[in-house]
Design a protein around this motif. Structure first.
Motif, PDB file in Angstrom:
ATOM      1  N   LEU A 217      19.323 -34.658  62.258  1.00  0.00           N
ATOM      2  CA  LEU A 217      20.639 -35.287  62.353  1.00  0.00           C
ATOM      3  C   LEU A 217      20.734 -36.547  61.505  1.00  0.00           C
ATOM      4  O   LEU A 217      21.786 -36.867  60.953  1.00  0.00           O
ATOM      5  CB  LEU A 217      20.965 -35.617  63.816  1.00  0.00           C
ATOM      6  CG  LEU A 217      21.377 -34.427  64.697  1.00  0.00           C
ATOM      7  CD1 LEU A 217      21.490 -34.857  66.154  1.00  0.00           C
ATOM      8  CD2 LEU A 217      22.708 -33.854  64.213  1.00  0.00           C
ATOM      9  N   LYS A 218      19.620 -37.258  61.392  1.00  0.00           N
ATOM     10  CA  LYS A 218      19.617 -38.489  60.597  1.00  0.00           C
ATOM     11  C   LYS A 218      19.876 -38.214  59.117  1.00  0.00           C
ATOM     12  O   LYS A 218      20.344 -39.086  58.391  1.00  0.00           O
ATOM     13  CB  LYS A 218      18.283 -39.208  60.769  1.00  0.00           C
ATOM     14  CG  LYS A 218      18.103 -39.859  62.128  1.00  0.00           C
ATOM     15  CD  LYS A 218      16.737 -40.533  62.237  1.00  0.00           C
ATOM     16  CE  LYS A 218      16.539 -41.170  63.610  1.00  0.00           C
ATOM     17  NZ  LYS A 218      15.192 -41.796  63.738  1.00  0.00           N
ATOM     18  N   LYS A 219      19.559 -37.008  58.681  1.00  0.00           N
ATOM     19  CA  LYS A 219      19.788 -36.674  57.267  1.00  0.00           C
ATOM     20  C   LYS A 219      21.276 -36.530  56.954  1.00  0.00           C
ATOM     21  O   LYS A 219      21.672 -36.584  55.786  1.00  0.00           O
ATOM     22  CB  LYS A 219      19.062 -35.377  56.911  1.00  0.00           C
ATOM     23  CG  LYS A 219      17.544 -35.499  57.014  1.00  0.00           C
ATOM     24  CD  LYS A 219      16.880 -34.168  56.699  1.00  0.00           C
ATOM     25  CE  LYS A 219      15.359 -34.259  56.832  1.00  0.00           C
ATOM     26  NZ  LYS A 219      14.698 -32.949  56.562  1.00  0.00           N
ATOM     27  N   LYS A 220      22.073 -36.349  58.006  1.00  0.00           N
ATOM     28  CA  LYS A 220      23.528 -36.279  57.881  1.00  0.00           C
ATOM     29  C   LYS A 220      23.985 -35.292  56.814  1.00  0.00           C
ATOM     30  O   LYS A 220      24.849 -35.573  55.985  1.00  0.00           O
ATOM     31  CB  LYS A 220      24.110 -37.668  57.585  1.00  0.00           C
ATOM     32  CG  LYS A 220      23.978 -38.633  58.751  1.00  0.00           C
ATOM     33  CD  LYS A 220      24.746 -39.906  58.494  1.00  0.00           C
ATOM     34  CE  LYS A 220      24.718 -40.810  59.720  1.00  0.00           C
ATOM     35  NZ  LYS A 220      25.481 -42.053  59.513  1.00  0.00           N
ATOM     36  N   LYS A 221      23.376 -34.118  56.805  1.00  0.00           N
ATOM     37  CA  LYS A 221      23.783 -33.092  55.852  1.00  0.00           C
ATOM     38  C   LYS A 221      25.144 -32.518  56.245  1.00  0.00           C
ATOM     39  O   LYS A 221      25.357 -32.131  57.385  1.00  0.00           O
ATOM     40  CB  LYS A 221      22.746 -31.976  55.802  1.00  0.00           C
ATOM     41  CG  LYS A 221      21.442 -32.371  55.139  1.00  0.00           C
ATOM     42  CD  LYS A 221      20.506 -31.176  55.053  1.00  0.00           C
ATOM     43  CE  LYS A 221      19.207 -31.565  54.352  1.00  0.00           C
ATOM     44  NZ  LYS A 221      18.274 -30.393  54.259  1.00  0.00           N
TER      45      LYS A 221
ATOM     46  N   PRO B 121      27.548 -33.168  60.417  1.00  0.00           N
ATOM     47  CA  PRO B 121      26.152 -32.942  60.830  1.00  0.00           C
ATOM     48  C   PRO B 121      26.070 -32.403  62.257  1.00  0.00           C
ATOM     49  O   PRO B 121      26.744 -32.899  63.160  1.00  0.00           O
ATOM     50  CB  PRO B 121      25.533 -34.334  60.709  1.00  0.00           C
ATOM     51  CG  PRO B 121      26.335 -35.017  59.646  1.00  0.00           C
ATOM     52  CD  PRO B 121      27.742 -34.531  59.849  1.00  0.00           C
ATOM     53  N   GLY B 122      25.262 -31.371  62.448  1.00  0.00           N
ATOM     54  CA  GLY B 122      25.131 -30.753  63.760  1.00  0.00           C
ATOM     55  C   GLY B 122      26.064 -29.580  63.962  1.00  0.00           C
ATOM     56  O   GLY B 122      26.104 -29.001  65.052  1.00  0.00           O
ATOM     57  N   TYR B 123      26.797 -29.208  62.913  1.00  0.00           N
ATOM     58  CA  TYR B 123      27.699 -28.059  62.960  1.00  0.00           C
ATOM     59  C   TYR B 123      27.440 -27.183  61.735  1.00  0.00           C
ATOM     60  O   TYR B 123      26.909 -27.647  60.721  1.00  0.00           O
ATOM     61  CB  TYR B 123      29.162 -28.510  62.967  1.00  0.00           C
ATOM     62  CG  TYR B 123      29.581 -29.229  64.225  1.00  0.00           C
ATOM     63  CD1 TYR B 123      30.217 -28.547  65.251  1.00  0.00           C
ATOM     64  CD2 TYR B 123      29.344 -30.602  64.380  1.00  0.00           C
ATOM     65  CE1 TYR B 123      30.607 -29.212  66.416  1.00  0.00           C
ATOM     66  CE2 TYR B 123      29.716 -31.262  65.532  1.00  0.00           C
ATOM     67  CZ  TYR B 123      30.350 -30.569  66.550  1.00  0.00           C
ATOM     68  OH  TYR B 123      30.727 -31.218  67.685  1.00  0.00           O
ATOM     69  N   PHE B 124      27.858 -25.924  61.818  1.00  0.00           N
ATOM     70  CA  PHE B 124      27.662 -25.035  60.673  1.00  0.00           C
ATOM     71  C   PHE B 124      28.684 -23.905  60.695  1.00  0.00           C
ATOM     72  O   PHE B 124      29.316 -23.619  61.719  1.00  0.00           O
ATOM     73  CB  PHE B 124      26.250 -24.445  60.677  1.00  0.00           C
ATOM     74  CG  PHE B 124      26.044 -23.315  61.657  1.00  0.00           C
ATOM     75  CD1 PHE B 124      25.821 -22.013  61.212  1.00  0.00           C
ATOM     76  CD2 PHE B 124      26.061 -23.536  63.037  1.00  0.00           C
ATOM     77  CE1 PHE B 124      25.632 -20.967  62.106  1.00  0.00           C
ATOM     78  CE2 PHE B 124      25.869 -22.497  63.936  1.00  0.00           C
ATOM     79  CZ  PHE B 124      25.654 -21.199  63.478  1.00  0.00           C
ATOM     80  N   SER B 125      28.873 -23.274  59.555  1.00  0.00           N
ATOM     81  CA  SER B 125      29.661 -22.045  59.432  1.00  0.00           C
ATOM     82  C   SER B 125      29.189 -21.355  58.151  1.00  0.00           C
ATOM     83  O   SER B 125      28.570 -21.987  57.291  1.00  0.00           O
ATOM     84  CB  SER B 125      31.166 -22.339  59.353  1.00  0.00           C
ATOM     85  OG  SER B 125      31.558 -22.636  58.039  1.00  0.00           O
ATOM     86  N   PRO B 126      29.451 -20.061  57.992  1.00  0.00           N
ATOM     87  CA  PRO B 126      28.952 -19.351  56.808  1.00  0.00           C
ATOM     88  C   PRO B 126      29.408 -19.930  55.482  1.00  0.00           C
ATOM     89  O   PRO B 126      28.740 -19.738  54.468  1.00  0.00           O
ATOM     90  CB  PRO B 126      29.493 -17.928  57.006  1.00  0.00           C
ATOM     91  CG  PRO B 126      29.626 -17.782  58.486  1.00  0.00           C
ATOM     92  CD  PRO B 126      30.051 -19.138  58.961  1.00  0.00           C
ATOM     93  N   VAL B 127      30.548 -20.613  55.458  1.00  0.00           N
ATOM     94  CA  VAL B 127      31.015 -21.213  54.202  1.00  0.00           C
ATOM     95  C   VAL B 127      30.861 -22.732  54.194  1.00  0.00           C
ATOM     96  O   VAL B 127      31.172 -23.379  53.200  1.00  0.00           O
ATOM     97  CB  VAL B 127      32.484 -20.833  53.927  1.00  0.00           C
ATOM     98  CG1 VAL B 127      32.632 -19.343  53.765  1.00  0.00           C
ATOM     99  CG2 VAL B 127      33.413 -21.337  55.024  1.00  0.00           C
ATOM    100  N   GLY B 128      30.416 -23.306  55.303  1.00  0.00           N
ATOM    101  CA  GLY B 128      30.229 -24.752  55.360  1.00  0.00           C
ATOM    102  C   GLY B 128      31.445 -25.522  55.793  1.00  0.00           C
ATOM    103  O   GLY B 128      31.452 -26.760  55.767  1.00  0.00           O
TER     104      GLY B 128
END
Length: 782
Positions: free
Chosen positions: A328-332, A303-310
């Motif tokens: 952030l609480k959703k913790k995706k 959570p709080g990070y990303f990239s095109p492929v995840g």
């Protein structure tokens, strides 16, 4: 021949399935077989007494043999449907038809192939549902990359010995059959790229090694996976909820779960050797392990990070994405986008700006750097290696990268090649980019290469695995002097923007598969010296304004489908040394203007549809070494000027309509045609009437041979196909041509080559049988 066991792709005698291009080698395989002269022979089995081979193939069944294997992969133009009669090959163990153009479906009659162990129809155009009752003896089944529909048959549980099954990239629906979990010998199940729904059943088979259910519509996970599973791919499904307990994945070396909607925490205690490959690479480049390259990001970005492929990929590490506390609480896990910023590929330190070192790291990763030769690898993967110290890279005085030429580096030798990164276009100071011979380099030419305004040399020749077209943005490379994309698998039309490359001196695009014509804008490239567009599948006409290329030395357009004439307005092309338009469909005549180009050395116009006569002025060109007009429709005689040339080495004029005496000066010139004139005299120039040679003249391999009895030739320099039975009408036509009939008086020309009966032609008399007995002409008084 009649021995089908010697046909390519057919094996007889062996009753044990071999490994082929894929599959496992079994103990004892081919123990009774030997390969002699490229042909496999085996000691076992005999024809089974039925008329299977005889009826199916229409030839006698070979004694003491039976067809056991058929391997016909990637056969050009193999299409159609599978014939039902294949079931008659009752000893068939292996049927491999992958990578063809086969349509239809698997015939129900295949159920009769009761010894079949290996079936591969992958990468075809097959459709419809799979039949029930396929042979229960099957051990390997490969159906991937077709368009099969319906549910996976419910009777595959009969395959007690099944080890591999790949049904990926079809249109299968329904759920994953539970019987897969009960097949004790099953080693690999690949069902990716379908429309399967529901949950994955519990797998606990001890022999299971690979499960791939990615790119489906699955929603439920099992409670257990096989204890020794090494590869698990679940990406791009519809799984939701907390990430599963890490104990389910302890045996894995590769795990892909991106493209789902998991929440919670990513496990960091898994030893995923294969999944961690990119994470290790970016770590070696100095990626901060506590932030961007933290453990677990090889599975999913936290959570709080990303990239095109995840997750960490060839594009780089997961990057920070500022989120609100609620988000952030959703913790995706595994986010692929960020609402407040764009992803910057290769940004290892996360500062939002790509350094030249980071761009080169992307190039390294995209081209399977870990499979480069060891000398290059140890430099490029060391974060402490300065940019200008990288092998194959050089810098200018200001520290900017000006050259990238990693010769013999073995680019893209691994399976994870992604081609050229578009970020290379950001190397603003780059002047030379050369990857000649990188035959495994995949992908397309990034349009961003057009941003390299200082680039002088772009050499991607012999990069035969490239695809796609030449981007129009290439016209922005205003400093480009050498562009070599020959032998590189490119397609599409040639962009008119090439004409904007005003500094270009060399353009080589040969041996590609382009379409369309040569853009007229090419004639705007005033600095061009080398124009090589041979064997490109181009059509249309040669641009008429080619004369404006007054610096041009080499014009190679051979092996295309060009039509029209050779431009006649060539005055001013005084630098031209080579004109090569061999093997096209050009018509009209040779321009006399060629005789004004004093530096011309090579005229190669073989295999076109040219007509007319040979301009006399060509024979006096002072530097002419190679003159080949063979295989055209050129008429007339050879001027003595050719025999006086001191530079001429090759003179080829066979398979035309040339007549008359060959100049003695040419026949005695010992420099001509490998010196064969010393042995054969005029025959080394053109075979005389009534004789032939495949080349149209005597060579070191063969002399001019007499035509078969009752036949002759109409012209000099014939091949064997020009030995024909000649009629008296054809003899008169030759006489008319040789004697300059077009210049005769009107009365003398009356009827010649016009009236259907040659006995009615002026000056011709025939007997009662229609045979000519008199030719009478009134000679002119002088």
């Amino acid at each position: 021949g009649n021995d089908i066991c010697r046909w390519n792709g057919i094996t007889c005698g062996s009753t044990i399935v071999g490994p082929g291009p894929r599959g496992l080698k079994k103990k004892g395989d081919d123990a009774n077989c030997a390969v002699v002269g490229g042909v496999k022979t085996c000691k076992k089995t005999r024809c089974n007494g039925r008329m299977d081979v005889d009826e199916l193939l229409g030839i006698p069944c070979p004694p003491n043999t039976a067809v056991t294997k058929i391997d016909l992969t990637s056969i050009p133009r193999m299409s159609g449907t599978l014939i039902h009669n294949l079931w008659m090959l009752s000893d068939l163990h292996r049927l491999n038809l992958m990578k063809n153009n086969i349509r239809g479906t698997v015939p129900e009659s295949f159920s009769e192939l009761r010894k079949l162990e290996f079936l591969d129809v992958s990468d075809n155009r097959m459709t419809s549902q799979l039949p029930q009752n396929l042979p229960s003896t099957l051990e390997e089944v490969w159906f991937e990359n077709n368009s099969f529909t319906g549910q996976i048959p419910d009777d595959f549980d009969r395959f007690e010995n099944l080890r591999f099954i790949d049904m990926s990239n079809n249109q299968f629906t329904g759920t994953i059959p539970t019987y897969f979990t009960e097949m004790t010998r099953l080693n690999s199940v690949v069902l990716a790229g379908n429309e399967l729904t529901g949950s994955i059943p519990d797998f606990d088979s001890e022999d299971m090694d690979v499960l791939d259910f990615s790119d489906n519509k699955l929603t439920g996970l099992p409670s257990i996976f096989p204890p020794d599973l090494s590869e698990l791919k679940l990406g791009s499904n519809e799984f939701r909820g907390p990430f599963p307990d890490s104990t389910m994945f302890e045996s894995l070396t590769l795990l892909n779960v991106t493209g789902n909607e998991f929440t919670g925490e990513v496990p960091t205690n898994l030893d995923l050797e294969d999944s961690e490959e990119y994470l290790k690479v970016w770590n070696s480049f100095g990626c901060d392990k506590s932030t961007l390259c933290q453990p677990g990001h090889d599975i999913l970005c936290s959570p709080g990070y990303f990239s095109p492929v995840g997750a960490v990929s060839e594009l780089g590490p997961c990057q920070l994405c500022p989120l609100s506390e609620d988000e952030l609480k959703k913790k995706k896990l595994g986010q692929t986008t960020c609402p407040s910023k764009d992803y910057i590929a290769g940004d290892v330190n996360g500062d939002g700006v790509l350094s030249e070192r980071e761009i080169l790291q992307l190039f390294y990763v995209f081209t399977s750097g870990r499979d480069w030769s060891s000398d290059f690898q140890k430099h490029w993967e060391n974060a402490n290696t300065e940019t200008c110290d990288l092998l194959g890279v050089s810098c200018g005085g200001n520290g900017e990268v000006i050259t990238i030429t990693p010769n013999n580096v073995n680019l893209c030798a691994g399976d994870d090649c992604h081609g050229l990164p578009s970020e290379l276009g950001l190397l603003k100071g780059l002047q030379i980019f050369g990857l000649s011979g990188a035959s495994k380099l995949k992908g397309t030419l990034p349009s961003e290469l057009g941003m390299l305004e200082k680039l002088n040399v772009l050499k991607l020749d012999k990069c035969s695995s490239l695809t796609g077209h030449i981007p129009t943005e290439i016209g922005n490379m205003k400093s480009l002097k050498i562009l070599d994309l020959s032998s590189s698998g490119l397609t599409g039309s040639l962009p008119s923007e090439l004409g904007q490359l005003s500094e270009l001196t060399t353009l080589n695009l040969s041996l590609n598969s382009f379409s369309g014509s040569i853009p007229s804008t090419i004639t705007q490239m005033k600095s061009l010296k080398q124009l090589v567009l041979s064997r490109c599948k181009l059509s249309g006409r040669i641009p008429e304004n080619v004369k404006s290329l007054q610096q041009l030395e080499n014009l190679e357009l051979y092996g295309n489908k060009l039509t029209g004439s050779i431009p006649s307005k060539l005055m001013g092309m005084n630098s031209l040394k080579r004109l090569d338009v061999f093997a096209n469909k050009l018509t009209s005549s040779l321009p006399a203007e060629l005789g004004t180009l004093m530096n011309l050395q090579i005229i190669h116009v073989k295999e076109n549809h040219l007509s007319g006569t040979i301009p006399v002025v060509i024979g006096v060109l002072p530097s002419l070494t190679w003159f080949d007009i063979s295989n055209n429709n050129i008429t007339g005689t050879i001027d003595p000027a050719f025999g006086l040339s001191t530079s001429l080495v090759d003179f080829k004029a066979g398979q035309n309509q040339i007549h008359g005496a060959i100049p003695n000066t040419l026949c005695s010139n010992k420099n001509i045609n490998e010196g064969m004139t010393s042995k054969y005299g005029c025959d080394a120039i053109l075979c005389p009437l009534g004789t032939f040679n495949e080349e149209g003249h005597a060579t070191s391999k063969a002399e001019c041979k007499p035509c078969p009895p009752g036949t002759s030739t109409l012209h000099l320099g014939a091949d064997k196909y020009k030995c024909v039975t000649i009629t008296q009408r054809e003899i008169l036509a030759m006489f008319y041509e040789v004697m300059g009939g077009e210049l005769w008086d009107e009365e003398q020309r009356r009827g010649w080559n016009i009236l259907p009966n040659e006995c009615d032609w002026s000056g011709v008399s025939c007997d009662g049988n229609g045979e000519i007995n008199t030719l009478a002409f009134q000679m002119r008084q002088t």
